[in-house]
Design an enzyme around this catalytic site. Structure first.
Site, PDB file in Angstrom:
ATOM      1  N   ASP A  66      15.452 -21.295 -20.048  1.00 37.47           N
ATOM      2  CA  ASP A  66      14.540 -21.221 -21.476  1.00 37.47           C
ATOM      3  C   ASP A  66      13.981 -20.142 -21.851  1.00 37.47           C
ATOM      4  O   ASP A  66      12.729 -20.334 -20.884  1.00 37.47           O
ATOM      5  CB  ASP A  66      14.233 -22.722 -20.981  1.00 37.47           C
ATOM      6  CG  ASP A  66      13.216 -23.250 -22.052  1.00 37.47           C
ATOM      7  OD1 ASP A  66      14.140 -22.423 -23.344  1.00 37.47           O
ATOM      8  OD2 ASP A  66      12.901 -24.340 -22.962  1.00 37.47           O
ATOM      9  N   CYS A 122     -23.105 -36.548 -17.662  1.00 36.87           N
ATOM     10  CA  CYS A 122     -24.790 -36.531 -17.467  1.00 36.87           C
ATOM     11  C   CYS A 122     -25.164 -36.884 -18.479  1.00 36.87           C
ATOM     12  O   CYS A 122     -26.407 -37.113 -18.930  1.00 36.87           O
ATOM     13  CB  CYS A 122     -24.313 -35.470 -16.556  1.00 36.87           C
ATOM     14  SG  CYS A 122     -24.508 -33.758 -17.301  1.00 36.87           S
ATOM     15  N   ARG A 140      17.389 -10.075 -29.507  1.00 36.35           N
ATOM     16  CA  ARG A 140      18.544 -11.170 -30.276  1.00 36.35           C
ATOM     17  C   ARG A 140      18.474 -10.227 -32.295  1.00 36.35           C
ATOM     18  O   ARG A 140      19.041 -10.377 -32.699  1.00 36.35           O
ATOM     19  CB  ARG A 140      18.578 -12.314 -29.910  1.00 36.35           C
ATOM     20  CG  ARG A 140      20.205 -12.922 -30.464  1.00 36.35           C
ATOM     21  CD  ARG A 140      20.088 -14.582 -29.650  1.00 36.35           C
ATOM     22  NE  ARG A 140      21.620 -14.919 -30.793  1.00 36.35           N
ATOM     23  CZ  ARG A 140      21.585 -15.851 -31.966  1.00 36.35           C
ATOM     24  NH1 ARG A 140      19.944 -15.634 -32.061  1.00 36.35           N
ATOM     25  NH2 ARG A 140      22.306 -16.350 -32.679  1.00 36.35           N
ATOM     26  N   GLU A 155      26.650 -21.769 -15.380  1.00 34.97           N
ATOM     27  CA  GLU A 155      25.382 -20.650 -15.103  1.00 34.97           C
ATOM     28  C   GLU A 155      24.099 -21.496 -15.657  1.00 34.97           C
ATOM     29  O   GLU A 155      24.379 -22.159 -16.725  1.00 34.97           O
ATOM     30  CB  GLU A 155      25.414 -19.433 -15.553  1.00 34.97           C
ATOM     31  CG  GLU A 155      26.434 -18.786 -15.591  1.00 34.97           C
ATOM     32  CD  GLU A 155      26.332 -17.266 -16.838  1.00 34.97           C
ATOM     33  OE1 GLU A 155      25.537 -17.195 -17.860  1.00 34.97           O
ATOM     34  OE2 GLU A 155      27.653 -16.605 -16.604  1.00 34.97           O
ATOM     35  N   LYS A 185      31.092 -20.793 -18.611  1.00 32.05           N
ATOM     36  CA  LYS A 185      32.176 -20.488 -19.585  1.00 32.05           C
ATOM     37  C   LYS A 185      33.683 -19.877 -19.026  1.00 32.05           C
ATOM     38  O   LYS A 185      33.616 -20.458 -17.939  1.00 32.05           O
ATOM     39  CB  LYS A 185      30.912 -18.496 -19.764  1.00 32.05           C
ATOM     40  CG  LYS A 185      29.071 -18.490 -20.292  1.00 32.05           C
ATOM     41  CD  LYS A 185      29.163 -17.689 -19.578  1.00 32.05           C
ATOM     42  CE  LYS A 185      27.528 -17.250 -20.023  1.00 32.05           C
ATOM     43  NZ  LYS A 185      27.207 -16.245 -19.422  1.00 32.05           N
ATOM     44  N   CYS A 226     -20.390 -28.121 -19.725  1.00 36.71           N
ATOM     45  CA  CYS A 226     -21.415 -29.373 -19.616  1.00 36.71           C
ATOM     46  C   CYS A 226     -22.383 -27.708 -18.494  1.00 36.71           C
ATOM     47  O   CYS A 226     -21.896 -28.127 -17.872  1.00 36.71           O
ATOM     48  CB  CYS A 226     -20.886 -29.969 -19.099  1.00 36.71           C
ATOM     49  SG  CYS A 226     -22.635 -31.414 -18.190  1.00 36.71           S
ATOM     50  N   LYS A 247      23.608 -29.692 -22.380  1.00 36.40           N
ATOM     51  CA  LYS A 247      22.158 -29.582 -22.172  1.00 36.40           C
ATOM     52  C   LYS A 247      21.707 -30.931 -21.152  1.00 36.40           C
ATOM     53  O   LYS A 247      22.149 -32.104 -21.017  1.00 36.40           O
ATOM     54  CB  LYS A 247      21.683 -29.944 -23.157  1.00 36.40           C
ATOM     55  CG  LYS A 247      21.854 -28.541 -24.662  1.00 36.40           C
ATOM     56  CD  LYS A 247      20.797 -27.692 -23.950  1.00 36.40           C
ATOM     57  CE  LYS A 247      19.318 -26.808 -24.917  1.00 36.40           C
ATOM     58  NZ  LYS A 247      19.264 -27.269 -25.760  1.00 36.40           N
ATOM     59  N   LYS A 263      21.099 -22.308 -17.207  1.00 35.45           N
ATOM     60  CA  LYS A 263      20.264 -21.676 -19.094  1.00 35.45           C
ATOM     61  C   LYS A 263      19.373 -21.522 -19.079  1.00 35.45           C
ATOM     62  O   LYS A 263      18.421 -22.804 -18.785  1.00 35.45           O
ATOM     63  CB  LYS A 263      21.037 -23.263 -20.179  1.00 35.45           C
ATOM     64  CG  LYS A 263      20.807 -21.853 -21.349  1.00 35.45           C
ATOM     65  CD  LYS A 263      21.255 -22.931 -22.552  1.00 35.45           C
ATOM     66  CE  LYS A 263      21.146 -23.337 -23.822  1.00 35.45           C
ATOM     67  NZ  LYS A 263      19.185 -22.455 -23.872  1.00 35.45           N
ATOM     68  N   CYS A 298     -22.083 -34.240 -22.220  1.00 38.35           N
ATOM     69  CA  CYS A 298     -21.410 -34.099 -21.344  1.00 38.35           C
ATOM     70  C   CYS A 298     -20.327 -36.104 -20.971  1.00 38.35           C
ATOM     71  O   CYS A 298     -21.881 -36.843 -20.859  1.00 38.35           O
ATOM     72  CB  CYS A 298     -22.250 -34.177 -20.315  1.00 38.35           C
ATOM     73  SG  CYS A 298     -20.507 -34.129 -18.673  1.00 38.35           S
ATOM     74  N   TYR A 354      23.124 -11.951 -18.099  1.00 36.65           N
ATOM     75  CA  TYR A 354      24.628 -12.712 -17.213  1.00 36.65           C
ATOM     76  C   TYR A 354      25.497 -12.215 -18.214  1.00 36.65           C
ATOM     77  O   TYR A 354      26.725 -12.749 -18.377  1.00 36.65           O
ATOM     78  CB  TYR A 354      23.679 -14.299 -17.835  1.00 36.65           C
ATOM     79  CG  TYR A 354      23.323 -14.283 -19.173  1.00 36.65           C
ATOM     80  CD1 TYR A 354      23.831 -14.140 -20.690  1.00 36.65           C
ATOM     81  CD2 TYR A 354      21.730 -14.721 -19.525  1.00 36.65           C
ATOM     82  CE1 TYR A 354      23.143 -14.115 -21.775  1.00 36.65           C
ATOM     83  CE2 TYR A 354      21.152 -15.067 -20.457  1.00 36.65           C
ATOM     84  CZ  TYR A 354      21.622 -14.647 -21.975  1.00 36.65           C
ATOM     85  OH  TYR A 354      21.177 -15.337 -22.472  1.00 36.65           O
ATOM     86  N   ASP A 400       2.049   1.567  -3.183  1.00 37.80           N
ATOM     87  CA  ASP A 400       1.618   2.495  -4.005  1.00 37.80           C
ATOM     88  C   ASP A 400       1.258   3.418  -3.786  1.00 37.80           C
ATOM     89  O   ASP A 400       0.676   4.286  -4.806  1.00 37.80           O
ATOM     90  CB  ASP A 400      -0.152   1.728  -4.081  1.00 37.80           C
ATOM     91  CG  ASP A 400      -0.447  -0.013  -4.773  1.00 37.80           C
ATOM     92  OD1 ASP A 400       1.331  -0.198  -5.058  1.00 37.80           O
ATOM     93  OD2 ASP A 400      -0.802  -0.569  -4.638  1.00 37.80           O
ATOM     94  N   ALA A 441       0.659  -0.765  -0.101  1.00 37.51           N
ATOM     95  CA  ALA A 441      -0.018   0.143   0.061  1.00 37.51           C
ATOM     96  C   ALA A 441       0.595   1.294  -0.015  1.00 37.51           C
ATOM     97  O   ALA A 441       0.657   2.371  -0.699  1.00 37.51           O
ATOM     98  CB  ALA A 441      -0.879  -0.389   1.665  1.00 37.51           C
ATOM     99  N   GLU A 442       1.923   1.439   1.037  1.00 35.66           N
ATOM    100  CA  GLU A 442       3.251   1.827   1.040  1.00 35.66           C
ATOM    101  C   GLU A 442       3.400   2.828  -0.468  1.00 35.66           C
ATOM    102  O   GLU A 442       3.686   3.082  -0.921  1.00 35.66           O
ATOM    103  CB  GLU A 442       3.975   1.726   1.832  1.00 35.66           C
ATOM    104  CG  GLU A 442       4.792   3.371   1.881  1.00 35.66           C
ATOM    105  CD  GLU A 442       3.383   4.403   3.034  1.00 35.66           C
ATOM    106  OE1 GLU A 442       5.054   5.334   3.127  1.00 35.66           O
ATOM    107  OE2 GLU A 442       3.153   4.101   3.487  1.00 35.66           O
ATOM    108  N   LEU A 461      25.308 -20.516 -28.954  1.00 38.07           N
ATOM    109  CA  LEU A 461      26.141 -21.866 -28.348  1.00 38.07           C
ATOM    110  C   LEU A 461      25.719 -22.708 -29.026  1.00 38.07           C
ATOM    111  O   LEU A 461      24.945 -22.936 -29.444  1.00 38.07           O
ATOM    112  CB  LEU A 461      25.871 -21.798 -26.636  1.00 38.07           C
ATOM    113  CG  LEU A 461      26.225 -20.124 -25.592  1.00 38.07           C
ATOM    114  CD1 LEU A 461      25.717 -20.667 -24.622  1.00 38.07           C
ATOM    115  CD2 LEU A 461      27.253 -19.876 -25.845  1.00 38.07           C
ATOM    116  N   CYS A 471     -25.147 -31.338 -12.725  1.00 34.51           N
ATOM    117  CA  CYS A 471     -24.102 -33.526 -13.131  1.00 34.51           C
ATOM    118  C   CYS A 471     -23.043 -33.767 -12.268  1.00 34.51           C
ATOM    119  O   CYS A 471     -22.189 -32.366 -11.390  1.00 34.51           O
ATOM    120  CB  CYS A 471     -22.876 -31.978 -14.398  1.00 34.51           C
ATOM    121  SG  CYS A 471     -21.688 -33.254 -14.418  1.00 34.51           S
TER     122      CYS A 471
END
Ligand code: IVH
Length: 672
Positions: A119, A416, A138, A115, A295, A431, A319, A117, A413, A231, A38, A35-36, A84, A436
Site C-alpha cells: 500500500d 484534575c 506514476r 506478490e 501475474k 493539562c 484485495k 500488494k 482537564c 516488482y 559513518d 560508526a565504521e 490493475l 494532575c
C-alpha cells in the site's frame, strides 16, 4: 596522493558504501558497524568537498538531499504505467481466470506469480549504464513527476546497479517499476517523534509516503525512512527474462529490494491457497499490504493477452477484506498523557474489525475532529492496521440524520479540572498541572518502563499512587516492605521480589534515567546525546538551552523543553530525592586532558591537503589541545584550517566570515 590515485580511492569508497548500504538496508546483514560506515561516508564527503567537480549523481553522498526545487518537472514514461483490475472474492478471481482463458487457451496451463500488494505509491526508476539517472511518480500513467532528488534519499534504492552476482550485465537502459512506502515500524517511529515534538500526527502511511516523496525540499524526504520494493521491469534494451518470476530474481540480483514473500504458483488453485494463507499472516508483515497481485508468469503470454482500458488482462489485484468498518460514535472521551497532552478518543458501538472487537479508537487531536467535522452520533469509518491503535477515518456523511451533535473540546482537564493550555505552533492541548493525578500515573508508568523495574505493572503503579505511597517517580526508591504488604494482592515473596527489582533499577545508566524522566522530546536518541555531553544530572540541570542546542541532533525547541523541565520546582524536588536515594548515575568521564588545552572551546574544520599533517594527524593534534573538529563550516566554526586545493569549504568560510589558518598558523596558535 596524486589526483589519479585519489580518484580511484574515491571510486572504491563509493563502491564500498553502496555495498554496505545494500547489505544493511536490503539484505539486513551488515558487515561493518554504524560508526565504521559513518567514517567511510565522512571520508567520501571530505574528498568530494575538495573536488566538487568529481561529484557524480550516483555518489552515496547525494542521498542526503539536493537543493529544493521550485516545482517538479514532468517525465514521459517509456511505456504506459498501467493500473490493475480488482478481484474481491475467490469467485472474482476465478471469473478472471476463465475470462482470460477464453481469450488465450494457454492460460489454462499457465503458472502465476503471487506478490504482496503494497500500500504505497508507484514509481518508475530509470538507469543508464547502471546509474540511477531519473525517477518519477506514476502520474496519469503516461506522464509523471520528476522526483529524482527525493528518490535518491531512499536508502534501499540502488544508485548504481552492479553487474548481477550471476555475472549478468545490467541492460544499458533500464526502467524499473516499484512501490514506495513506509514500513509499519518506521511510520510509528515517525509519529512518535511528531508526538514528542508536539507536531502533526500522520494518519495513513500511504498518504504520508506520497506527501514525503513529493516534498519540494529533499532534505525533508531524507529525514523520513521511506522504503522501496521493485516488482516490474518496464522497459529495457538487451535481453530481459521471459517470465515475471525470473524478472524478480534478476531485480534482486541487481541489488533491488524485492518482496521476499512473492511466490511462484503452478496454477490458479495454488494462487487461491496462497491468498488464504496470506490473509492470516498479513498482519505480521512489517509493511501494510492491501491484497495480492496475481501475474501471469509468462511475460510473452501476458503481452499477447493485451489490455482492457488501462488494465492489463494478464494481472489482477486480489484485495484482502477491508480492515475498515463503519460503526456508531456514541461519545468522545479524552485521555491525559504523561506530558499532559490531551488526546480525544471515540467511544464506539463495539464492532469486529479483522477478527478483533473494537470499542475505542483514537481521534488523534481536537483539530482532527473539527477538520473532519466528526459529530457525536455520527456513523464513522474506523480502521485497524497491524498493531496500530484503531483510528477513526471520518464520518459517513450520507448516514447523517440531523440529530448528531457538534463536539466542544474541554476547557479544563477531564481528570484534575485545571484549565488546559495550547502551546503556540503546536496542534496539541495540554493539562499543565504538574500535580494532575493522571499525568502522575502515566509518568510513573513511563519511568518504570524505561528503568525496567521488572514485575511492576500498571496495576501496581496505580495502587501505589491511590494508596498515597508515592507522589512521584522518585518515591519508588523509598518504598518499604511494609508499604507493599498493605496493598491488595501482596504477600511476603511478591514484596521481596519487587523490592529487589527496584534495587536493581537504581543502577541504570544515565541515558536511561534521562529518558525515564519523560521530558518532552528526550527519547532514547536525545538522552544518549545528552549523556555524552553531561556527566550527570547536576551538570544537565545547570545547562543552558543554547548549550544543549549546540549538540548536533538536538534542535532549539527540544533544548528549550529540556531546560524548562529542569527549571520546574516539582522536578527539582524529584531530582533531589533521586540523588538522596543514590539513583545518580555518571556517564563515562571524557578523556582527561593530559597537557595544556589552548584550543579549549574552539571548533575547527580542516580542508585541503596540509603540507605535513594527514587529515587524521591534524584532527588528533587539535583534539589533544582541547579543540573540537567538525566536518562542515558553519557560523559556529572558530577556524578553517586550509591546505592546498581547498574547495567549497573555503568559499563558505569566506561567506560566513570564518577565520582561516594554514598549517603553520595553526601550530603558532597552539603556542600562544
Ligand atoms: S504491478 C501492470 N505489482 O498496486 C502492472 N503493482 O492497484 C501493474 N502495487 O498501481 C502493477 N504492489 O501502485 C504491481 N507487487 C505489485 C504491486 C503493485 C503494489 C500497486 C501499484 C499499482 C496498484 C494497482
Amino acid at each position: 596522493m596524486s589526483d589519479e590515485t585519489l580518484r580511484q580511492h574515491l571510486e572504491e569508497l563509493r563502491r564500498a558504501i553502496n555495498d554496505h548500504n545494500y547489505r544493511y538496508h536490503v539484505l539486513d546483514e551488515p558487515v561493518i558497524s554504524d560508526a565504521e560506515y559513518d567514517r567511510l561516508l565522512a571520508e567520501l564527503r571530505t574528498i568530494e568537498d575538495q573536488h566538487p567537480e568529481w561529484i557524480t549523481p550516483d555518489s552515496p553522498s547525494q542521498r542526503a538531499g539536493a537543493q529544493p526545487s521550485a516545482k517538479f518537472s514532468k517525465v514521459r514514461h517509456p511505456a504506459p504505467i498501467l493500473s490493475l483490475n480488482n478481484a474481491f472474492s475467490e469467485a472474482d478471481l476465478r471469473a478472471w481466470f476463465e475470462r482470460i482463458s477464453r481469450v488465450d487457451d494457454r492460460v489454462r496451463r499457465a503458472s502465476f506469480v503471487a506478490e504482496p500488494k503494497l500500500d504505497g505509491l508507484s514509481v518508475v526508476l530509470h538507469y543508464q549504464d547502471g546509474v540511477f539517472v531519473q525517477g518519477a511518480t506514476r502520474g496519469n500513467g503516461e506522464i509523471g513527476e520528476d522526483v529524482t532528488p527525493n528518490l535518491r534519499t531512499l536508502r534501499t534504492l540502488p544508485l548504481r546497479i552492479p553487474v548481477s552476482n550471476k555475472g549478468r550485465k545490467p541492460p544499458s537502459d533500464l526502467f524499473v517499476r516499484g512501490e514506495v512506502f513506509f514500513a509499519k515500524a518506521d511510520f510509528e517511529v515517525l509519529n512518535k517523534r511528531q508526538a514528542e515534538e508536539g507536531g502533526q500526527i500522520y494518519q495513513t502511511a500511504r498518504n504520508t509516503a506520497a506527501g514525503t516523496l513529493r516534498q519540494l525540499d529533499p532534505s525533508i524526504t531524507a529525514r523520513r525512512p521511506l522504503n522501496l520494493f521493485a516488482y516490474n521491469i518496464v522497459n529495457a534494451n538487451g535481453s530481459v527474462p521471459d517470465t515475471q518470476w525470473e524478472s524478480l530474481q534478476l531485480l534482486r540480483d541487481l541489488g533491488f529490494p524485492v518482496a521476499s514473500e512473492s511466490k511462484l504458483c503452478q496454477n490458479i488453485d495454488e494462487v487461491v491457497a496462497t491468498y488464504e494463507k496470506w490473509k492470516t499472516t498479513r498482519e505480521g508483515l512489517p509493511y501494510e499490504v492491501d491484497g495480492m497481485v496475481v501475474k501471469i508468469n509468462d511475460l510473452g503470454l501476458a503481452e499477447d493477452l493485451g489490455f482492457v482500458g488501462k488494465d492489463p488482462r494478464g494481472a489482477i489485484a486480489y484485495k484482502f477484506p477491508a480492515l475498515e468498518v463503519a460503526t456508531q460514535l456514541h461519545n468522545i472521551g479524552v485521555n491525559v498523557g504523561r506530558t499532559g497532552v490531551l488526546t480525544p478518543y471515540a467511544m464506539l458501538e463495539p464492532v469486529e474489525i479483522g477478527g478483533v472487537i473494537v470499542r475505542q479508537a483514537t481521534l488523534h487531536n481536537f483539530d482532527f475532529i473539527e477538520e473532519k467535522d466528526i459529530r457525536i452520533g455520527d456513523r464513522v469509518l474506523v480502521k485497524r492496521a497491524g498493531d496500530v491503535i484503531p483510528y477513526v477515518i471520518g464520518p459517513v456523511l450520507a448516514a447523517r440524520t440531523g440529530k448528531e451533535k457538534k463536539y466542544k473540546p474541554p476547557l479544563v482537564c477531564p481528570v484534575c479540572s485545571q484549565p488546559v493550555e495550547h502551546i503556540e505552533g503546536e496542534v496539541a492541548w495540554y493539562c499543565v498541572n504538574a500535580a494532575c493525578p493522571e499525568q502522575l500515573l502515566r509518568n510513573v508508568e513511563h519511568f518504570v518502563g524505561v528503568m525496567d523495574v521488572v514485575g511492576m505493572g500498571e496495576k501496581i503503579v496505580e495502587q501505589l499512587i491511590t494508596e498515597g505511597v508515592i507522589k512521584d517517580a522518585a518515591d519508588l526508591f523509598s518504598v518499604t516492605k511494609r508499604d507493599l504488604l498493605q496493598l491488595e494482592g501482596f504477600a511476603d515473596k511478591k514484596a521481596d521480589n519487587l523490592l529487589a527489582s527496584i534495587e536493581i533499577a537504581k543502577t541504570r545508566s544515565l541515558p536511561r534515567l534521562i529518558g525515564a524522566l519523560g521530558i518532552r522530546g528526550a527519547g532514547e536518541v536525545v538522552s544518549n546525546l545528552l549523556a555524552r555531553k553531561y556527566r550527570n544530572l547536576d551538570e544537565l540541570t545547570k545547562a543552558k538551552a543554547s548549550d544543549i542546542d549546540d549538540i548536533e541532533g538536538i534542535g532549539p525547541s527540544i533544548a528549550e523543553a529540556i531546560t524548562d523541565w529542569f527549571s520546574q520546582p516539582a522536578n527539582r524536588n524529584l531530582l533531589k530525592k533521586l540523588k538522596k536515594a543514590g539513583v545518580w548515575p555518571e556517564s563515562m568521564p571524557p578523556k582527561a586532558p593530559s597537557g595544556p588545552q589552548p584550543f579549549a572551546g574552539l571548533t575547527f574544520v580542516v580542508t585541503g591537503t596540509l603540507p605535513n599533517f594527514s587529515r587524521k594527524q591534524a584532527k588528533d593534534f587539535i583534539e589533544d589541545l582541547g579543540g573540537k573538529v567538525t566536518d562542515s563550516v558553519s557560523a559556529k566554526t572558530s577556524y578553517l584550517v586550509v591546505g592546498e586545493d581547498a574547495g567549497s569549504k573555503l568559499d563558505k568560510a569566506k561567506q560566513l566570515g570564518v577565520k582561516t589558518l594554514d598549517e603553520a598558523a595553526l601550530k603558532a596558535l597552539a603556542k600562544k
